[in-house]
Design an enzyme around this catalytic site. Structure first.
Site, short mmCIF file in Angstrom:
data_model
loop_
_atom_site.label_atom_id
_atom_site.label_comp_id
_atom_site.label_asym_id
_atom_site.label_seq_id
_atom_site.Cartn_x
_atom_site.Cartn_y
_atom_site.Cartn_z
N PRO A 35 0.83 -1.20 0.00
CA PRO A 35 0.00 0.00 0.00
C PRO A 35 0.87 1.25 0.00
CG PRO A 35 0.01 -1.04 2.16
CD PRO A 35 0.71 -1.99 1.24
N ARG A 58 8.22 1.76 -3.52
CA ARG A 58 8.90 2.74 -4.39
C ARG A 58 9.53 2.08 -5.62
NH1 ARG A 58 12.07 5.61 0.48
NH2 ARG A 58 11.78 3.50 1.29
N TYR A 96 1.56 4.51 13.39
CA TYR A 96 0.15 4.88 13.38
C TYR A 96 -0.57 4.24 14.57
CZ TYR A 96 1.57 6.79 8.94
OH TYR A 96 2.24 7.52 7.98
N ARG A 114 -0.05 -5.56 9.05
CA ARG A 114 1.28 -5.02 8.80
C ARG A 114 1.84 -4.51 10.11
NH1 ARG A 114 3.29 -0.66 4.11
NH2 ARG A 114 5.26 -1.73 3.76
N LEU A 120 13.53 -1.70 0.39
CA LEU A 120 14.72 -1.63 -0.45
C LEU A 120 15.02 -2.96 -1.13
CD1 LEU A 120 17.13 0.72 1.56
CD2 LEU A 120 15.86 1.22 -0.53
#
Length: 368
Positions: free
Chosen positions: A25, A327, A185, A233, A304
């Site tokens: 997400p 990304r 969060y 997650r 990464l």
């Protein structure tokens, strides 16, 4: 040449994935009053044609105050549900890739500006700002407005907001729900002793700090169709001394597994501005490996992961069952194609694109 593990099928609960590549997400900060826009059709549409095994909708606020920014996607009323339904109809017209949604509440990290506009907290009384909520009245960073500590009524409200969003996700025929318990969060804020200073049944001991996130999981699991998976997650560590760490993550993962959690997505950080993250290729894989060794449910590694050989090594050695891209796949939306070509795997492509198959990779695309 043996088939690469990265391109072997896998199941998360009842959801069949064609390969081990998951699209993580990724917030787009492009919603209007919580409603998806045509940007989301473009964004999710291109990713649904990437050849990955699963697409996950960005962190979606279960109530307006739970959004990270005023431009975040929500799923908390009929208008936000209708907007998402429109986007999903467009994506599904051209792709049958399974689609999951990440349901989230930002807690004390809510009410901020878009990242490309600085990302700073917006004061409660300013335009686009609101009062935030958290386990304790401890701000994320020095100088920020302190959140309001959730009382019993607030806990019930947030829990029911997750349930209501899960029911809307079911109406939208989404294939899976992921609960966001990472990156500082709200659910992560309850887990970490750095942000949870409560002295009631929801604070103090590890058992108490896990209580509210587990209550939310149980409530969502009961509300979402039993045949569809609910995953979580997590941040494997806060990267801060005295904070949430991998040992506590393993204990939490075991509790989730016992409650019917279908998978654990292991990330890290985001809870405290003093974090010191040793970022580099595979830097979070040891966290996923520790969880993988402790549970029997699927584990997803992320962070990464950029090279096909790197991704293959993670799943082939058993460090994780799946890898997630964020990304990396924004930079290269055809990464699964390129990985399949490099490793000798196969990937699905839309028929409109089949003619682009290079001559040297005659078996690159799946033939139905």
């Amino acid at each position: 040449m043996p088939k690469p593990v990265l391109f072997t099928p896998f199941r998360v609960g009842a959801v069949a994935l064609e390969n081990r590549i998951v699209i993580a997400p990724m917030c787009q900060y492009s919603a209007e009053e919580g409603r998806m826009t045509d940007w989301h059709e473009i964004h999710l549409g291109q990713l649904a044609l990437s050849g990955a095994g699963l697409l996950t909708i960005e962190a979606t606020g279960v109530e307006p105050e739970g959004r990270i920014t005023y431009a975040d996607v929500g799923l908390y009323d009929d208008a936000t549900e209708a907007a998402m339904a429109k986007v999903l109809a467009s994506v599904r017209r051209w792709s049958d890739m399974p689609i999951a949604i990440q349901l989230a509440h930002a807690g004390r990290k809510a009410s901020t500006e878009k990242p490309w506009l600085g990302g700073a907290q917006i004061a409660p009384d300013a335009r686009h700002g609101w009062r935030t909520f958290a386990p304790s009245a401890v701000p994320f960073a020095e100088g920020e407005a302190a959140p309001e500590a959730l009382d019993a009524a607030g806990l019930a409200r947030v829990r029911e907001a997750f349930v209501a969003a899960a029911k809307r996700a079911a109406r939208l025929r989404l294939d899976a729900v992921q609960l966001h318990g990472a990156h500082g969060y709200l659910l992560h804020q309850f887990l970490s002793p750095l942000s949870n200073r409560r002295d009631d049944a929801y604070g103090g001991t590890l058992e108490n700090r896990m209580r509210f996130p587990l209550e939310v999981f149980d409530a969502v699991r009961a509300a979402f169709p039993a045949e569809k998976p609910v995953t979580m997650r997590v941040s494997g560590t806060d990267w801060v001394e005295g904070g949430w760490d991998v040992e506590q993550t393993v204990a939490f993962a075991k509790e989730l597994e016992a409650r019917g959690c279908a998978g654990i997505h292991v990330s890290s950080g985001g809870l405290h501005p003093a974090q010191k993250i040793p970022a580099g290729p595979n830097y979070q894989v040891p966290l996923a490996r520790a969880v993988k060794q402790a549970v029997s449910i699927p584990v997803i590694a992320v962070g990464l992961i950029t090279a096909p050989e790197q991704a293959e090594a993670i799943v082939a050695t058993g460090d994780a069952d799946l890898i997630a891209l964020a990304r990396t796949i924004l930079y290269d939306p055809r990464w699964p194609w390129h990985a399949a070509a490099a490793l000798g795997g196969q990937v699905r492509a839309a028929p409109q694109y089949l003619r682009c198959q290079p001559a040297q990779f005659r078996d690159l695309f799946v033939k139905d």
